[in-house]
Design an enzyme around this catalytic site. Structure first.
Site, mmCIF file in Angstrom:
data_model
loop_
_atom_site.group_PDB
_atom_site.id
_atom_site.type_symbol
_atom_site.label_atom_id
_atom_site.label_comp_id
_atom_site.label_asym_id
_atom_site.label_seq_id
_atom_site.Cartn_x
_atom_site.Cartn_y
_atom_site.Cartn_z
ATOM 1 C CD GLU A 50 7.938 -3.997 0.818
ATOM 2 O OE1 GLU A 50 8.629 -4.649 1.605
ATOM 3 O OE2 GLU A 50 7.266 -2.997 1.153
ATOM 4 C CD GLU A 61 0.097 1.662 4.370
ATOM 5 O OE1 GLU A 61 1.149 2.322 4.495
ATOM 6 O OE2 GLU A 61 0.085 0.442 4.172
#
Lengths: 284, 434
Positions: A50, A61
């Site tokens: 990824e 995040e």
């Protein structure tokens, strides 16, 4: 595991054993080092990689990946440089782009996801993970992915059930990203029990299940695969190595070696988990 | 909600408000709005949507009655609609001021904060989190949380904490915890992102009190409904005082809670022109290289995109990275704007205008020394607009004074000292700190 999506390479990555799916933010801390780091993941046994295209407001995040995003953006990363990076990359593992929807939407004409997907297909990406794009808003991207033969991975949280789960699973392809715990990304010393429940809920769906959020060691990987996961996704633990390299001013080679060696540990852990699971199934 | 008619007189009236049906369905305003959030937040958003429909729209358990009662007793509502004598004379038309500066806390922010903290209580939540930029929403939330006995944590950019120490102190006085946000440039948009991250971890017992008509559905409609009390009162007060509706309503716009609050009850009155005054900052030019827009005029100069859970108009570069906005008034300093406002602008119902820092400062001094009201720097943009465009307006203008300016005195001294501001007193003796 049968192929359920558009990309044969992604389907193949989940066949015959557990998939190790590492993540790094592209351009962290700079373009050239980042190339070396991603190639180190490939040497370490990555089955899918990824690649994060940094967005200025990464709401899903935790602090580790936020740090990577800041370093990469300060180094001048843009969608076009990201695509150039993917073209230049010399790896065996199929590549998935992880980014936020505004960057996909604005690319090219700035009026929808099609231009971004077309370009992604051209440089050889196999799919997308878009953490801020819920199934309800995903149809334009889903259609573009089908047009260009790419997969669209969705995240399933511990809180995803009922109609929402159904809506997501009717649109997912490639693999489903099973979020191991609530919150944002980040390496943890322990991995939540909610993973097993999530995997149980997903058992009936015929698509590979890769578990992520918090995995940082071979032991974690082993436990999660033994618990039924088809793959493990590891981001923050790898980004931590890059960040430490920046802080301690380590050579690109030294950081790449550490990334490769953690990758081997994670992959070996996943394989031990898979062996244990297969053995348990046979002895039943 | 039972099958019987609502027991209050307000509910049927409320249900006719524009956007309400759309809001109940999927939170879309034309192409804007939506729910662009991480999957882990979706259950919380669905739970909140359900609570919004039951308690706010349907007044279940008398929620709206309690909200109004607390706004009156704790907040001091209704706020007056006052005729501004000197400004009326100066501009040769009737100028009325909707005095949100007189609401408890000194700004319109309490309307929303009190509504959401009360809603969190009705939902059985045990903890409040909120973001704040300049500290106005943070102080309002801390007040409301103390009033309703809810533990409260406020996320604030580190740079803003240093710029707004008195507001940090106010929050702490009310018992809130203030968490510094060091990510990015340490301002409002980073604080919003960080609060969303907290919420993603704690959704089960926590409510996120968002500070404006931004974010994923149902926040834009819910915050609008809590702030709509501004225009509901102003509309009735205008009819009572003048026998007629105003010809124009003027309100400053950052994220848009004051704007939507000031406009909501007038959107269906086609004769009333609606003017959203944005911060033009120092210039409308952008610096793509540095990722900086030296303004906050997202309605006027922004492009469509997706930020913080909604599709709306944004200040962004050509790749879609969000720009750092700027305004002399930190309360308008945000790169996005509420999706309903973006929609009303595209429909031609709301006219966006950018007023720059200089004109806003002049407006600040003009209102202070002619009317005896020291406005917030956000509000001052509306008076900058009036000076430049009064001739384009009709005969009865309502301007919302969204807040009072005590919080801004230090920056006003500093900014005034840098310029030659018409009508300003000599501030040089105070510059360098008082």
């Amino acid at each position: 595991m049968p192929a359920t999506g558009n990309s044969e390479a992604l389907a193949a990555a989940f066949e015959g054993g557990p998939a190790y799916v590492p993540y790094l933010a592209v351009g962290d801390p700079d373009y050239d080092a980042s190339l070396e780091y991603v190639e180190a993941l490939d040497r370490g046994g990555a089955d899918v990689i990824e690649l994060g295209l940094p967005f200025s407001e990464p709401i899903a995040e935790g602090p580790t990946i936020q740090g990577a995003v800041v370093r990469s953006l300060e180094g001048g990363m843009t969608p076009d440089r990201f695509f150039a990076f993917v073209e230049k990359l010399d790896v065996d593992a199929p590549l998935v782009c992880m980014t936020y929807y505004n960057l996909i939407y604005q690319y090219g004409d700035g009026d929808g996801p099609r231009d971004f997907v077309e370009k992604a297909a051209e440089v050889g990406l196999e799919g997308f993970v878009v953490p801020d794009l819920p199934a309800e808003e995903a149809d334009p991207l889903r259609e573009a992915c089908d047009e260009f033969g790419l997969d669209l991975v969705f995240i399933v949280a511990p809180t995803t059930t009922g109609d929402r789960l159904e809506r997501i699973m009717s649109r997912v392809s490639g693999y489903v990203y099973v979020q191991a715990r609530l919150g944002t990304t980040g390496a943890k010393s322990d991995v939540a029990d909610s993973t097993t429940e999530s995997l149980d809920r997903l058992r009936e769906y015929d698509v590979p299940k890769a578990v992520g959020f918090g995995i940082s060691s071979g032991e974690h990987a082993e436990r999660i695969v033994a618990g039924g996961a088809d793959g493990i996704i590891v981001g923050s633990a790898l980004v931590d190595i890059v960040a430490e390299g920046v802080e301690a001013d380590l050579s690109t080679e030294a950081v790449a070696d550490r990334l490769e060696s953690l990758s081997r540990e994670l992959k070996a852990g996943a394989e031990r988990g898979y062996a244990a699971r297969t053995e348990a199934a046979e002895s039943r | 909600m039972s099958e019987t008619e609502p027991t209050t007189n307000d509910a049927p009236e409320l249900s006719r408000r524009p956007g309400r049906r759309r809001g109940r369905d999927d939170g879309k305003f034309g192409r804007y709005g939506g729910q662009y959030v991480p999957e882990a937040l979706m259950p919380a958003i669905e739970e909140l949507t359900d609570a919004y429909e039951r308690y706010v729209l349907d007044n279940e358990d008398g929620f709206m009655d309690e909200f109004r009662e607390r706004l009156a007793d704790f907040g001091g509502r209704p706020t007056p609609l006052q005729r501004a004598e000197r400004l009326s004379e100066r501009y040769d038309r009737e100028v009325y001021l909707k005095r949100e500066d007189l609401l408890h806390g000194g700004a319109h922010k309490l309307n929303n904060a009190l509504g959401q903290v009360l809603l969190a209580k009705y939902m059985g939540k045990e903890r409040i989190v909120a973001e704040t930029g300049a500290g106005q929403h943070g102080t309002a939330t801390a007040m409301a949380a103390a009033h309703l006995d809810m533990p409260c944590e406020i996320y604030m950019g580190e740079r803003d904490i240093n710029r707004q120490r008195p507001n940090v102190f106010r929050m702490k006085l009310n018992g809130a915890e203030v968490n510094p946000v060091t990510a990015g440039r340490g301002t409002l948009k980073e604080a919003i992102s960080e609060t969303m991250r907290d919420w993603a971890t704690t959704v089960e017992n926590t409510h996120y009190v968002i500070g404006s008509v931004v974010g994923p559905h149902p926040f834009p409609v819910m915050v609008r409904d809590f702030q709509a009390v501004i225009s509901e009162e102003a509309r009735a007060q205008s009819i009572e005082k003048t026998g007629d509706l105003p010809t124009d309503v003027v309100a400053c716009a950052g994220g848009g809670s004051n704007t939507m609050g000031s406009f909501a009850a007038f959107v269906d009155d086609e004769s009333v022109a609606l003017h959203a005054i944005e911060a033009g900052g120092s210039t409308l030019e952008v610096d793509e290289e540095a990722g900086v827009a030296p303004n906050s005029a997202s309605l006027f100069a922004g492009e469509e995109g997706v930020l913080h859970g909604a599709r709306t108009k944004l200040l962004q570069d050509s790749d879609g990275q969000i720009m750092e906005s700027h305004s002399v008034s930190s309360g308008l300093d945000y790169a996005g704007v509420g999706p309903e406002l973006a929609y009303l602008v595209d429909e031609g119902r709301v006219t966006p205008v950018a007023v720059d820092d200089d004109a806003a400062l002049e407006g600040f001094h003009r209102l202070s020394n002619t009317e005896g009201i020291i406005p917030a720097l956000e509000t001052a943009h509306a008076f900058g607009y009036l000076e430049e465009h009064a001739e384009d307006l009709g005969e009865r203008v309502v301007v919302t004074v969204s807040g009072r300016g005590d919080k801004d005195l230090e920056s006003v001294i500093e900014e005034t000292d840098k310029r030659d501001v018409a009508g300003a007193p000599d501030m040089s003796m105070f510059s360098g700190g008082i």
